[in-house]
Design an enzyme around this catalytic site. Structure first.
Site, PDB file in Angstrom:
ATOM      1  N   ASN A  85     -16.880  39.207  -1.377  1.00 58.75           N
ATOM      2  CA  ASN A  85     -16.034  38.012  -1.384  1.00 58.75           C
ATOM      3  C   ASN A  85     -16.471  36.961  -2.402  1.00 58.75           C
ATOM      4  O   ASN A  85     -15.895  35.879  -2.460  1.00 58.75           O
ATOM      5  CB  ASN A  85     -16.004  37.374   0.014  1.00 58.75           C
ATOM      6  CG  ASN A  85     -15.263  38.216   1.021  1.00 58.75           C
ATOM      7  OD1 ASN A  85     -15.445  39.424   1.076  1.00 58.75           O
ATOM      8  ND2 ASN A  85     -14.427  37.587   1.828  1.00 58.75           N
ATOM      9  N   VAL A  92     -14.422  32.604  -5.105  1.00 60.06           N
ATOM     10  CA  VAL A  92     -14.939  32.719  -3.740  1.00 60.06           C
ATOM     11  C   VAL A  92     -13.751  32.961  -2.814  1.00 60.06           C
ATOM     12  O   VAL A  92     -12.872  32.102  -2.681  1.00 60.06           O
ATOM     13  CB  VAL A  92     -15.699  31.442  -3.315  1.00 60.06           C
ATOM     14  CG1 VAL A  92     -16.186  31.580  -1.868  1.00 60.06           C
ATOM     15  CG2 VAL A  92     -16.872  31.176  -4.254  1.00 60.06           C
ATOM     16  N   CYS A  93     -13.696  34.135  -2.207  1.00 58.99           N
ATOM     17  CA  CYS A  93     -12.568  34.511  -1.366  1.00 58.99           C
ATOM     18  C   CYS A  93     -12.811  34.117   0.090  1.00 58.99           C
ATOM     19  O   CYS A  93     -13.581  34.762   0.803  1.00 58.99           O
ATOM     20  CB  CYS A  93     -12.314  36.021  -1.466  1.00 58.99           C
ATOM     21  SG  CYS A  93     -11.757  36.536  -3.086  1.00 58.99           S
ATOM     22  N   LEU A  94     -12.155  33.053   0.503  1.00 63.33           N
ATOM     23  CA  LEU A  94     -12.240  32.568   1.876  1.00 63.33           C
ATOM     24  C   LEU A  94     -10.865  32.097   2.318  1.00 63.33           C
ATOM     25  O   LEU A  94     -10.163  31.415   1.554  1.00 63.33           O
ATOM     26  CB  LEU A  94     -13.225  31.403   1.983  1.00 63.33           C
ATOM     27  CG  LEU A  94     -14.721  31.697   1.982  1.00 63.33           C
ATOM     28  CD1 LEU A  94     -15.506  30.387   1.958  1.00 63.33           C
ATOM     29  CD2 LEU A  94     -15.120  32.529   3.195  1.00 63.33           C
TER      30      LEU A  94
END
Length: 447
Positions: A85, A92-94
């Site tokens: 992620n 930033v994968c959130l």
């Protein structure tokens, strides 16, 4: 709305800087609170352990109605993907950032903020980060199990190489071979007119330099332990395994070379020790010139000595050769404790740039203690609000030594052997106490 946004960001920064979380740090230039730098120190018992991971936050005028933009900075120049992620390009994968489609209720809300984002990113740094990739969390195929183990191993290697070693080598201006490549940049090095000299933006903004140097000294033995673990598991020259979810431009490529990492870690340690001792030499020059810092430290020293006299403290404090940048504290073990009867010399080095650079402490007298590293570096916390007060550092050191019932906190793991015994079984604790007492007795015999 803009003013509300600035007020909210400023308050969040202040709250984070005041709390005692040893794994998070935030900073911004005074003239630009919308652009924030954040540091996450990798969690214990993960392949990210005690690594230094930096992120850039950009807050827009709609904050907190809209989430900030977050970019990972620790990517080895866009060549390293540290997590399923956290991409090599810094993405930033959130779900709370709107960069990943999550479940209902996981999206951003104004109730969230800088700290909740940092904690969410930190939660990605788990003991098995392979599971963060959607579609792989339930995989149980033998090949997948092997991938999980291989992924942990290469993250551990690159955490040491990129987030710790490269960062410290850059801060110290040393090459891979340990040679000095460039001096550290300071405001005095800029040959600029006064208007530019007073402009913060003309100087590089590296708010975590001193923190990372001090933490490196805390965690040095843990880094060496990680190297040894890596050496036991893989051979030098072995190529990293590419994961199924890694793309050609979003991967972690390389080869293992723990022998080389160990050599570079030791070079950094020698350079830091030399820098610390060099402060005393710099300090004598600053004293001769009667610099503001020299005068301030001399006055603080005299005040602490006077305070010891007023409170009838048995401890003693003196300057080394009259140098206000190098103090020696003689600590007398607290009666009716395991330290009773001990006599310990503790050296305090102050930087000519104090308090921007915080003191570095070294126990000259060996003491086996879970808060003291093997080389004598203590793990202690001086209050941020009193970081310019030398006495607060002395009080914090003594408090760390004498704390009777410390809470378990792996972020204070500066002596792996002592830490493991102290927090181990009842029999382990007895072994710890015997070794502590033995070192206390030895302190008197060495006089």
């Amino acid at each position: 709305m803009a003013d509300q946004s600035i007020f909210r960001i400023t308050k969040e920064l202040s709250d984070l800087q005041k709390n005692s979380d040893l794994s998070l740090a935030v900073a911004c230039r005074d003239i630009d609170v919308r652009n924030v730098k954040a540091l996450i120190i990798g969690p214990h018992e993960t392949p990210y352990e005690f690594g230094f991971f930096e992120f850039a936050f950009k807050f827009n005028k709609d904050y907190p109605r809209k989430s900030p933009q977050v970019t990972a900075q620790t990517t080895n120049g866009g060549r390293c993907r540290f997590n399923p992620n956290i991409y090599a390009n810094g993405r930033v994968c959130l779900s709370i950032l709107g960069t990943w489609r999550g479940e209902r209720g996981e999206e951003w809300s104004a109730a969230q903020g800088l700290e909740s984002i940092l904690l969410s990113i930190q939660s990605l740094m788990s003991s098995n980060p392979y599971e963060n990739e959607p579609g792989f969390e339930d995989a149980n195929e033998p090949s997948d199990k092997k991938n999980q183990k291989d992924y942990v191993q290469k993250i551990r290697h690159e955490t040491l190489r990129i987030s710790v070693i490269q960062r410290l080598e850059e801060y110290l201006g040393i090459g891979i071979d340990g040679s000095i490549t460039k001096p550290e940049v300071s405001k005095d090095d800029y040959d600029l007119d006064m208007d530019v000299m007073d402009d913060e933006s003309a100087l590089p903004f590296e708010p975590f330099k001193d923190l990372c140097k001090r933490r490196f000294l805390w965690y040095y033995d843990s880094y060496l332990a990680a190297v040894q673990k890596g050496k036991d598991e893989v051979k030098d020259g072995q190529a990293f395994t590419r994961m199924p979810f890694e793309g050609s431009s979003n991967t972690m490529e390389g080869k293992f070379n723990y022998t080389e990492l160990e050599r570079r870690l030791r070079n950094i340690k020698r350079a830091l020790d030399a820098e610390t001792v060099g402060w005393a030499t710099e300090g004598l020059d600053a004293k001769t010139k009667e610099s503001t810092v020299a005068v301030n430290l001399q006055r603080q020293y005299e005040q602490v000595v006077e305070s010891f006299k007023r409170t009838d403290t048995a401890h003693n404090l003196e300057l080394v050769d009259g140098n206000p940048f190098e103090w020696i504290l003689t600590y007398i073990g607290k009666p009716m404790t395991n330290l009773d009867g001990g006599l310990f010399k503790i050296r305090l080095y102050f930087s000519p740039r104090f308090p921007e650079e915080q003191p570095r402490i070294k126990f000259d007298t060996r003491l086996f203690h879970h808060r003291i590293a093997a080389d004598g570096t203590p793990c202690y916390f001086a209050p941020l609000s009193r970081r310019e007060d030398a006495k607060s550092h002395i009080e914090a050191i003594i408090e760390a030594l004498e704390e009777e019932h410390p809470p378990y906190d792996p972020r204070t793991l500066v002596n792996p052997e002592a830490f493991k015994l102290y927090w181990g079984s009842p029999e382990d604790r007895k072994v710890y106490s015997r070794r502590l007492r033995r070192s206390v007795q030895q302190s008197m015999e060495d006089l």
